[in-house]
Motif scaffolding. Sequence first.
Motif, PDB file in Angstrom:
ATOM      1  N   ASP A  14     -11.775   4.524  -8.560  1.00  0.00           N
ATOM      2  CA  ASP A  14     -12.688   3.441  -8.880  1.00  0.00           C
ATOM      3  C   ASP A  14     -12.235   2.778 -10.171  1.00  0.00           C
ATOM      4  O   ASP A  14     -11.107   2.986 -10.619  1.00  0.00           O
ATOM      5  CB  ASP A  14     -14.121   3.957  -8.990  1.00  0.00           C
TER       6      ASP A  14
ATOM      7  N   LYS B  72      -6.631   6.486  -0.832  1.00  0.00           N
ATOM      8  CA  LYS B  72      -5.245   6.729  -0.436  1.00  0.00           C
ATOM      9  C   LYS B  72      -5.158   8.065   0.294  1.00  0.00           C
ATOM     10  O   LYS B  72      -5.848   9.031  -0.056  1.00  0.00           O
ATOM     11  CB  LYS B  72      -4.323   6.798  -1.654  1.00  0.00           C
TER      12      LYS B  72
ATOM     13  N   TYR C 174      -9.556   9.204  -4.151  1.00  0.00           N
ATOM     14  CA  TYR C 174     -10.517   8.108  -4.284  1.00  0.00           C
ATOM     15  C   TYR C 174     -10.447   7.603  -5.721  1.00  0.00           C
ATOM     16  O   TYR C 174     -10.541   8.388  -6.659  1.00  0.00           O
ATOM     17  CB  TYR C 174     -11.939   8.560  -3.962  1.00  0.00           C
TER      18      TYR C 174
ATOM     19  N   GLY D 235       0.781  -1.235   0.000  1.00  0.00           N
ATOM     20  CA  GLY D 235       0.000   0.000   0.000  1.00  0.00           C
ATOM     21  C   GLY D 235       0.805   1.274   0.000  1.00  0.00           C
ATOM     22  O   GLY D 235       0.261   2.376  -0.146  1.00  0.00           O
TER      23      GLY D 235
ATOM     24  N   LYS E  12      -2.149   3.418   0.802  1.00  0.00           N
ATOM     25  CA  LYS E  12      -3.477   2.960   0.369  1.00  0.00           C
ATOM     26  C   LYS E  12      -4.195   2.308   1.541  1.00  0.00           C
ATOM     27  O   LYS E  12      -3.789   1.262   2.037  1.00  0.00           O
ATOM     28  CB  LYS E  12      -3.333   1.995  -0.802  1.00  0.00           C
ATOM     29  N   LEU E  13      -5.297   2.924   1.970  1.00  0.00           N
ATOM     30  CA  LEU E  13      -6.075   2.385   3.071  1.00  0.00           C
ATOM     31  C   LEU E  13      -6.880   1.158   2.654  1.00  0.00           C
ATOM     32  O   LEU E  13      -7.055   0.214   3.425  1.00  0.00           O
ATOM     33  CB  LEU E  13      -7.020   3.453   3.627  1.00  0.00           C
ATOM     34  N   ASN E  14      -7.404   1.196   1.421  1.00  0.00           N
ATOM     35  CA  ASN E  14      -8.153   0.077   0.859  1.00  0.00           C
ATOM     36  C   ASN E  14      -8.072   0.176  -0.657  1.00  0.00           C
ATOM     37  O   ASN E  14      -7.258   0.946  -1.187  1.00  0.00           O
ATOM     38  CB  ASN E  14      -9.607   0.068   1.361  1.00  0.00           C
ATOM     39  N   ASP E  15      -8.905  -0.569  -1.375  1.00  0.00           N
ATOM     40  CA  ASP E  15      -8.820  -0.579  -2.837  1.00  0.00           C
ATOM     41  C   ASP E  15      -9.212   0.750  -3.470  1.00  0.00           C
ATOM     42  O   ASP E  15      -8.959   0.961  -4.662  1.00  0.00           O
ATOM     43  CB  ASP E  15      -9.721  -1.679  -3.404  1.00  0.00           C
ATOM     44  N   HIS E  16      -9.809   1.651  -2.701  1.00  0.00           N
ATOM     45  CA  HIS E  16     -10.313   2.900  -3.273  1.00  0.00           C
ATOM     46  C   HIS E  16      -9.637   4.159  -2.730  1.00  0.00           C
ATOM     47  O   HIS E  16      -9.535   5.150  -3.437  1.00  0.00           O
ATOM     48  CB  HIS E  16     -11.828   3.016  -3.042  1.00  0.00           C
TER      49      HIS E  16
END
Length: 293
Positions: A261, A223, A259, A182, A217-221
Motif C-alpha cells: 500500500d 504481486k 500486498y 508488471g 504484479k497483478l494490480n497496484d497492490h
Amino acid sequence: MKKLTLKLSLSLILGLSSTLTFATENGADSFALGAEGMMAGALPPPGVYLLNYYQNYHAGSFDQGPDSFHLDVNAFIPRLVWMTEQNYLGGQLGFYAAQPLVDLRLNINGMSDHNAALGDLILGSMLGWHQGNHHWIGAIETVLATGQYDTPTSAQPVVANIGKNYNTIRPIIAYTYAPANGLDISTKLSYSFNDENDDTHYKSGAYFAGDYSLGYKLNDHVKLAIEGYAFKQLKSDHLNGDDIGQKGQVLAVGPAIQYQDQNWSIEAKYLKETNIENRPEGHTGLLKFIWAF
C-alpha cells in the motif's frame, strides 16, 4: 508518506551446537536464506524504515548427520533502516541494524535442548543505484558475535545456541528488473567470510548464498512470485587448523505473495529445501512487514 518500493536483506542468526561436525559449524550459517524476494535490488527514497520479520523453520533430518534430528526455530527480527540523502559513486547511501530474537528447539539422537534469547547483532552499510527499470544494491554486512553462546560439554553435548560465537563479514550485491508490464525479476547474492570459534577451534568455510524471485504484479497492490534460495559452501571447514573436507549446499523453492500500500507492505512465502549436502533439510515459512515512517 513515502511510497514503499524496497526489499532489504535481513539476517536470521540460526546457531546450534553439538559434539558432531558438519559443513559450516553444525550445519548453521548466519545468512537469512530466503529473506529476500520481490524488488530485492531496489532501495527506497531517503528516510527511516522499520522492517519486522518473522520466520518459522523446521528440519526433520540432517544429511550425513545423526540418525535422529529435529530442529524448530521461531525468530522475530526487527530491523531499522536509514536511507540518507548522501550520494557516493552515483549511489544513494544507507545504513541498517538488526537484532534477532530467536526461540530454538533442538533434538539430536534423543538429547534435546531449548533456548530463547537475543541473536547476534547485524550491522550494514549500502549504496543503491537506479536506471530506468534496473535497480542495484551494493552492501557490506557484519555479523557480530554478541548472541548467547554456551560451549558444549560431555555433560551437555547438545546445546541450542542462539549466538554463533564467531564474526562474519559479508559483501552483498542485489539486482531487480521491474518494467512497467508488471514483471519483477530479482536476486540478492552474497559471499560470507567467517572467523574461528575460539571455544571450539572450528572455522566454518566461506560460502556463497543467494535469494531469487520471479514475480508478476497483478494490480497496484498484489504481486505473486516463485521464490527460493541457494547455498553453496566453496571453502571446506577447519577444525584445530586442519581441513576436514566438509562442504554444504542447499536449494529451495516455493510460492510467495505480497500486498503493498502507500507506505507499507507485507509478504508471505513458503519454501521447501532440496539438493541437501551436509546440512539440515527442512522447510520454512516467512512473513515480512515493512513500514515507511
